[in-house]
Design an enzyme around this catalytic site. Structure first.
Site, PDB file in Angstrom:
ATOM      1  N   ASP A 134      33.999  40.488  39.026  1.00 32.73           N
ATOM      2  CA  ASP A 134      33.554  41.219  37.838  1.00 32.73           C
ATOM      3  C   ASP A 134      32.737  40.271  36.977  1.00 32.73           C
ATOM      4  OD1 ASP A 134      34.840  43.564  38.579  1.00 32.73           O
ATOM      5  OD2 ASP A 134      36.709  43.013  37.568  1.00 32.73           O
ATOM      6  N   ASP A 184      32.486  49.668  39.520  1.00 33.42           N
ATOM      7  CA  ASP A 184      33.494  50.312  38.674  1.00 33.42           C
ATOM      8  C   ASP A 184      32.968  51.553  37.951  1.00 33.42           C
ATOM      9  OD1 ASP A 184      35.227  48.370  39.530  1.00 33.42           O
ATOM     10  OD2 ASP A 184      35.019  47.118  37.751  1.00 33.42           O
TER      11      ASP A 184
END
Length: 201
Positions: free
Chosen positions: A146, A160
């Protein structure tokens, strides 16, 4: 003087597909649309993760808009937006099942909007699965990369929001009566009952 186009299978009517034939041609087209959208999402997700790992340092944020929006590299063992950490292998199996289910639905897909939503979910799920299978610490337990932080929201990647937006789109389509294997909205039960009564008169 031009002759009249004969009726029947040898005439012009034979060149125009019936409703059944037209609907039969839709699933392959919708599957191609689904896979194209998934490929775009997957490519963006993989490329951005590779760049994030190459240029960002763990624990060191790079400002985009002050402290509100930053590039922040983290390794996530949980689900989207860092949820359910500690259940990596379970999430991997769930994501694998989702991918298989989408491929099954794709073979019967008629709605282009469902193709869009499922394509976003498929691309996002596969993007994070690549990390689960091929990144440290081990296959099925790999941590997802991330890199984007916005305010108080957990750090996330391209996959996501793609999964979340795709899922929201499918929920909205279901609420408003759009099925994945039919053209247009499904008729309400009372409309169908009324139509049957009218036909019986």
């Amino acid at each position: 003087m031009m002759g009249r186009v004969p009726d029947g299978p040898t005439g012009l009517a034979a060149l125009v597909p019936s409703v059944e034939e037209a609907q039969a041609m839709l699933p392959p087209r919708r599957l191609r649309l689904l896979l194209s959208i998934a490929a775009v999402v997957l490519t963006l997700d993989i490329v951005t993760k590779v760049l994030a790992v190459k240029f960002l340092l763990p624990g060191k944020s790079v400002s985009i808009i002050g402290d509100t929006v930053t590039w922040t590299l983290v390794r996530n063992s949980g689900a989207a937006f860092s949820m359910a950490t500690g259940y990596t292998w379970v999430l991997t199996l769930i994501a694998t099942g989702v991918v298989i289910g989408i491929f099954w639905m794709g073979r019967r897909l008629v709605s282009s909007w469902w193709a869009l939503g499922l394509g976003m979910i498929l691309g996002g799920a596969m993007g994070n699965l690549v990390d689960r299978f091929f990144r440290a610490p081990a296959p099925l337990r790999g941590h997802v990369v991330d890199f984007l932080s916005i305010g108080w929201w957990p750090v996330f990647n391209v996959a996501d929001p793609s999964v979340v937006v795709g899922a929201i789109l499918l929920v909205v389509l279901s609420i408003f009566g759009f099925d994945f294997d039919t053209v247009g909205r499904r008729k309400a039960e009372f409309d169908i009952a009324g139509q049957r009564k009218a036909e019986q008169r």
